[in-house]
Write a protein that holds these residues in place. Structure first.
Motif, mmCIF file in Angstrom:
data_model
loop_
_atom_site.group_PDB
_atom_site.id
_atom_site.type_symbol
_atom_site.label_atom_id
_atom_site.label_comp_id
_atom_site.label_asym_id
_atom_site.label_seq_id
_atom_site.Cartn_x
_atom_site.Cartn_y
_atom_site.Cartn_z
ATOM 1 N N HIS B 118 -2.326 -4.531 -6.357
ATOM 2 C CA HIS B 118 -2.107 -4.684 -4.921
ATOM 3 C C HIS B 118 -0.814 -4.019 -4.449
ATOM 4 C CE1 HIS B 118 -5.297 -7.729 -3.893
ATOM 5 N NE2 HIS B 118 -5.424 -7.583 -5.202
ATOM 6 N N VAL B 119 -0.917 -3.361 -3.323
ATOM 7 C CA VAL B 119 0.240 -2.767 -2.641
ATOM 8 C C VAL B 119 0.231 -3.282 -1.216
ATOM 9 C CG1 VAL B 119 1.324 -0.646 -1.851
ATOM 10 C CG2 VAL B 119 0.069 -0.655 -3.988
ATOM 11 N N TRP B 120 1.393 -3.688 -0.739
ATOM 12 C CA TRP B 120 1.486 -4.108 0.652
ATOM 13 C C TRP B 120 2.274 -3.062 1.434
ATOM 14 C CZ3 TRP B 120 2.588 -10.157 0.513
ATOM 15 C CH2 TRP B 120 1.480 -10.795 -0.096
ATOM 16 N N VAL B 121 1.769 -2.756 2.603
ATOM 17 C CA VAL B 121 2.386 -1.704 3.426
ATOM 18 C C VAL B 121 2.549 -2.209 4.848
ATOM 19 C CG1 VAL B 121 1.291 0.114 2.036
ATOM 20 C CG2 VAL B 121 0.182 -0.659 4.144
ATOM 21 N N GLU B 122 3.283 -1.423 5.633
ATOM 22 C CA GLU B 122 3.378 -1.713 7.060
ATOM 23 C C GLU B 122 2.161 -1.124 7.779
ATOM 24 O OE1 GLU B 122 6.850 0.447 6.868
ATOM 25 O OE2 GLU B 122 8.237 -1.242 6.936
ATOM 26 N N SER B 123 1.774 -1.745 8.870
ATOM 27 C CA SER B 123 0.795 -1.089 9.748
ATOM 28 C C SER B 123 1.474 -0.909 11.097
ATOM 29 C CB SER B 123 -0.487 -1.903 9.875
ATOM 30 O OG SER B 123 -0.236 -3.219 10.338
ATOM 31 N N PRO B 124 1.692 0.358 11.483
ATOM 32 C CA PRO B 124 1.296 1.605 10.850
ATOM 33 C C PRO B 124 2.178 1.956 9.650
ATOM 34 C CG PRO B 124 2.662 2.077 12.749
ATOM 35 C CD PRO B 124 2.452 0.585 12.725
ATOM 36 N N SER B 125 1.722 2.954 8.856
ATOM 37 C CA SER B 125 2.497 3.450 7.720
ATOM 38 C C SER B 125 2.329 4.969 7.609
ATOM 39 C CB SER B 125 2.020 2.747 6.442
ATOM 40 O OG SER B 125 2.857 3.076 5.353
ATOM 41 N N PHE B 126 3.117 5.566 6.708
ATOM 42 C CA PHE B 126 3.095 7.025 6.513
ATOM 43 C C PHE B 126 1.781 7.429 5.835
ATOM 44 C CE2 PHE B 126 5.033 10.495 3.610
ATOM 45 C CZ PHE B 126 4.732 11.497 4.502
ATOM 46 N N PHE B 127 1.047 8.375 6.431
ATOM 47 C CA PHE B 127 -0.310 8.642 5.923
ATOM 48 C C PHE B 127 -0.346 9.190 4.502
ATOM 49 C CE2 PHE B 127 0.527 11.590 9.583
ATOM 50 C CZ PHE B 127 0.897 12.711 8.870
ATOM 51 N N SER B 128 0.660 9.988 4.113
ATOM 52 C CA SER B 128 0.655 10.505 2.737
ATOM 53 C C SER B 128 0.863 9.374 1.730
ATOM 54 C CB SER B 128 1.730 11.566 2.543
ATOM 55 O OG SER B 128 1.405 12.728 3.277
ATOM 56 N N ALA B 129 1.608 8.342 2.138
ATOM 57 C CA ALA B 129 1.796 7.184 1.257
ATOM 58 C C ALA B 129 0.468 6.447 1.107
ATOM 59 C CB ALA B 129 2.865 6.256 1.823
ATOM 60 N N LEU B 130 -0.228 6.237 2.215
ATOM 61 C CA LEU B 130 -1.537 5.562 2.140
ATOM 62 C C LEU B 130 -2.469 6.335 1.220
ATOM 63 C CD1 LEU B 130 -2.044 4.566 5.895
ATOM 64 C CD2 LEU B 130 -1.325 3.095 4.002
ATOM 65 N N GLN B 131 -2.431 7.666 1.333
ATOM 66 C CA GLN B 131 -3.295 8.501 0.484
ATOM 67 C C GLN B 131 -2.919 8.349 -0.995
ATOM 68 O OE1 GLN B 131 -3.754 12.555 1.934
ATOM 69 N NE2 GLN B 131 -4.470 13.236 -0.086
ATOM 70 N N ALA B 132 -1.616 8.298 -1.272
ATOM 71 C CA ALA B 132 -1.174 8.134 -2.664
ATOM 72 C C ALA B 132 -1.657 6.799 -3.225
ATOM 73 C CB ALA B 132 0.351 8.215 -2.746
ATOM 74 N N PHE B 133 -1.635 5.747 -2.420
ATOM 75 C CA PHE B 133 -2.028 4.424 -2.923
ATOM 76 C C PHE B 133 -3.549 4.348 -3.091
ATOM 77 C CE2 PHE B 133 1.883 3.087 -0.302
ATOM 78 C CZ PHE B 133 2.715 3.617 -1.265
ATOM 79 N N ARG B 134 -4.276 5.007 -2.198
ATOM 80 C CA ARG B 134 -5.736 5.068 -2.372
ATOM 81 C C ARG B 134 -6.067 5.812 -3.660
ATOM 82 N NH1 ARG B 134 -5.929 7.002 3.225
ATOM 83 N NH2 ARG B 134 -6.110 5.165 4.561
ATOM 84 N N THR B 135 -5.358 6.923 -3.893
ATOM 85 C CA THR B 135 -5.599 7.724 -5.097
ATOM 86 C C THR B 135 -5.274 6.927 -6.358
ATOM 87 O OG1 THR B 135 -5.063 9.691 -3.833
ATOM 88 C CG2 THR B 135 -5.035 9.923 -6.206
ATOM 89 N N ALA B 136 -4.305 6.013 -6.257
ATOM 90 C CA ALA B 136 -3.973 5.164 -7.399
ATOM 91 C C ALA B 136 -4.949 3.989 -7.515
ATOM 92 C CB ALA B 136 -2.542 4.648 -7.267
ATOM 93 N N GLU B 137 -5.978 3.978 -6.662
ATOM 94 C CA GLU B 137 -7.023 2.938 -6.666
ATOM 95 C C GLU B 137 -6.447 1.544 -6.454
ATOM 96 O OE1 GLU B 137 -10.241 3.844 -9.741
ATOM 97 O OE2 GLU B 137 -8.662 5.236 -10.334
ATOM 98 N N ALA B 138 -5.426 1.473 -5.606
ATOM 99 C CA ALA B 138 -4.800 0.187 -5.302
ATOM 100 C C ALA B 138 -5.562 -0.519 -4.187
ATOM 101 C CB ALA B 138 -3.356 0.410 -4.860
ATOM 102 N N VAL B 139 -5.390 -1.838 -4.126
ATOM 103 C CA VAL B 139 -5.865 -2.617 -2.988
ATOM 104 C C VAL B 139 -4.711 -2.682 -1.980
ATOM 105 C CG1 VAL B 139 -6.744 -4.850 -2.222
ATOM 106 C CG2 VAL B 139 -7.320 -3.992 -4.514
#
Lengths: 409, 409
Positions: B118-139
């Motif tokens: 699990h990763v917790w982020v702000e909404s909104p957040s930096f899109f490249s960071a969201l992409q990195a976490f998706r690529t890491a298969e995180a929730v």
């Protein structure tokens, strides 16, 4: 005392062991036969110095922005044209600039491998590639090489057996078919064709690491695997051996759908454009073939000097394949020898090399050693090989006869 | 027709969707309020041009080798000294140069996240960071921001609930506490302290993205989270906003055990030394604070121009937080507005922006738009915001009253 930090766990993909190459030597006259480095005096410094100045002066503001000026496209076009010399036809959208071929290996691994997927490699293989596959949590299986490169026959047997027993076939095979690091061997034409057929039949990728292909001493030409089955090959190359590794620029050629996925993984999109602008400026009007011819002339002389030094210092205690290109001579000692056992003594005596086991996925490869002839001078090659032989014969004497020197007669 | 290629599967980590930012506009007078780019006329071109020439001339052969000359160490020392200005004390072995802060985000994700973590982020957040976490298969779970940054109270509630119900807590929280991209807000001192306490209590990392922190318009200072709980923060920063993004150089500061793991993942070891040699030459004797003061003066004027333009063009149709630093104004429209619906019309009318949904992990954020004031001129800001307002009001009219213009009265 345990701090909260120690309770924390890294991802499973983080290898517990440090990477190799951590021997630190500070003596000024130490001879580095371990470094797989290019010869610095052959770097095109004058041209690069001018290129750096001109690139910044002419394209500075754009070169410093994310997407750069025309440099990145000029590099793609240069790669496209140079690839044609080696029989590789690729559209610009099939080429991606990477941070050296090592990033190419890492991107290929991350694109294709889920944890538990299978990768087949050569034994020996390039250590950074092995590290990338371990980090991808792949199951690594290795196949030996001989004078004609990868034993494709053994690989075929394994595929047949996997097919019969419904066992997993690899997602890809990582191979360095031309001037293998560290083996120095080159895959024969017949084996190249067979490997390409197998990739088609069994539907796996080939990650073709072609980092040394320009350093062709013999003039004999071999078709890159990419030319035999382009839709199944991820082809990697680098400017590290032909211009300078400090640039950290290489490239990947593959099906455009593969390139699209690789770009997705490369967050932030593009590789630093500033260096690309400078390299583009250098390549513009650069007599590349003349430059490569100089590299070939120099490195092939170095190879000859090293081969002769090994023969005269080691006699029949080692065998090796005389490489037709690249940077390395791969020594095979008697089967009971473990080169790791005299690595430290040799370093203390003034010469470093890479021990065999660093190049294997499993616990094997002990009787081998990789010597690099590219980085040091001819005089250093002769002296270094001599010192290495002294270290080896001292180890051998001790191994065979025990601690004779310390004992009274 | 299905080719063998199509039978092949990429790793699960490969996202199926392309990344954002693919709008291609070729009109020369187009106004890019979408690009989060630095102002090119503020790049230190003359100094950099000289630095490039001198670095290659003086250190060329070493700069082109793998490990470089003294440049990489000089950059580490520069980062160490500059960090002190912001209260960050770090040893050299706690600092690692990265390919921009985006590589830092990717390395942090790959170091810490196994699939399903699990990763917790702000909404909104930096899109490249969201992409990195998706690529890491995180929730990915997200928490809103307000005028004082991340709603740490909501995050605390979620941690309490997770603790009570034995639900997973995050491996790390990714946050941009200072001059948030895209929100423009800054995390209050009180929330900073509370967040640090929570990281200690619940034993998670904070990945602190501090990319914009030098661009401080107000003079108000906030302690980096790193200074509050150094052993639990992976601190990221970049030369992209202060020198130029084309360099693709940034840095990570963390516990030295974290840095060791990050180096392991960065195959091939070091970041391209050639660019580092040039940057080191530039930084040597460079009046950095004066340079930053110029950036601040310019960008804060641009911000004021944009804020005024938004108010006069949009009136009470939007609200926004006036950012104390950074590059962005984050517009909030009425809750029924979907900015994606007039993205294309606005682009055809001559202005681009990034629609709100690009900054969210879930399907939300439709009534938002990010405008960047750093890249374009004052005149372009005024004209661009005007065109955007025209596009919005045309959309709004159509949304509320239907296709009135096409229909006869």
């Amino acid at each position: 005392m345990s701090t909260p930090f120690d309770l924390f766990s890294f991802a499973k993909r983080i290898p517990a062991t440090p990477s190799i190459g951590s021997t630190t030597v500070t003596k000024p006259d130490h001879i580095h036969l371990s470094f797989g480095f290019a010869a610095p005096h052959l770097f095109p410094i004058e041209q690069l110095s001018r290129a750096a100045y001109e690139a910044v002066a002419q394209h500075g503001r754009k070169a410093l922005q994310y997407s750069g000026s025309g440099g990145p496209r000029k590099i793609l076009e240069w790669i496209q044209n140079r690839s044609l010399v080696h029989g590789i036809k690729a559209e610009l959208n099939q080429i991606m600039v990477t941070y050296g071929s090592t990033q190419g290996i890492d991107l290929a691994a991350r694109m294709l491998l889920d944890p538990g997927d299978h990768v087949w490699v050569e034994s020996p293989s390039f250590f950074s590639a092995l590290q990338a596959f371990r980090t991808a949590e792949a199951v690594i299986t290795s196949f030996p090489i001989d004078e004609d490169g990868l034993r494709v026959d053994l690989l075929e047997n394994a595929l047949l057996e996997a097919g019969r027993n419904n066992k997993p076939i690899p997602k890809f095979i990582y191979t360095m078919p031309t001037y293998h690091n560290p083996g120095g061997v080159t895959l024969s034409n017949e084996r190249r064709r067979r490997l390409a057929q197998l990739a088609e039949t069994y539907n796996f990728f080939i990650v073709e690491d072609d980092a040394y292909s320009e350093l062709n001493f013999s003039g004999r030409k071999f078709p890159p695997l990419y030319t035999l089955i382009p839709e199944r090959v991820i082809y990697l190359n680098t400017f590290s051996k032909i211009i300078g590794p400090g640039l950290r620029l290489g490239w990947m050629i593959a099906d455009k759908r593969v390139i699209e996925k690789a770009r997705l993984l490369n967050l932030g999109g593009s590789i630093g454009v500033f260096t690309q602008e400078i390299l583009a400026q250098l390549l513009d009007g650069f007599a590349f073939q003349e430059h490569v011819d100089q590299l070939i002339l120099h490195y092939s002389e170095q190879r000859d000097v090293m081969a002769e030094a090994v023969q005269s210092s080691f006699g029949d205690h080692v065998t090796f394949h005389l490489p037709e290109g690249g940077f390395y001579i791969w020594l095979q000692f008697g089967k009971h020898v473990n080169t790791s056992d005299f690595l430290r003594d040799a370093a203390e005596m003034g010469v470093s090399f890479v021990d065999g086991k660093s190049f294997f996925a499993k616990q094997e490869g002990y009787p081998y050693a990789r010597l690099c002839f590219s980085y040091v001078s001819e005089e250093q090659i002769v002296r270094g090989v001599n010192i290495l032989a002294d270290a080896y014969f001292a180890y051998e004497e001790q191994r065979l006869f025990g601690l004779t020197k310390q004992q009274p007669l």
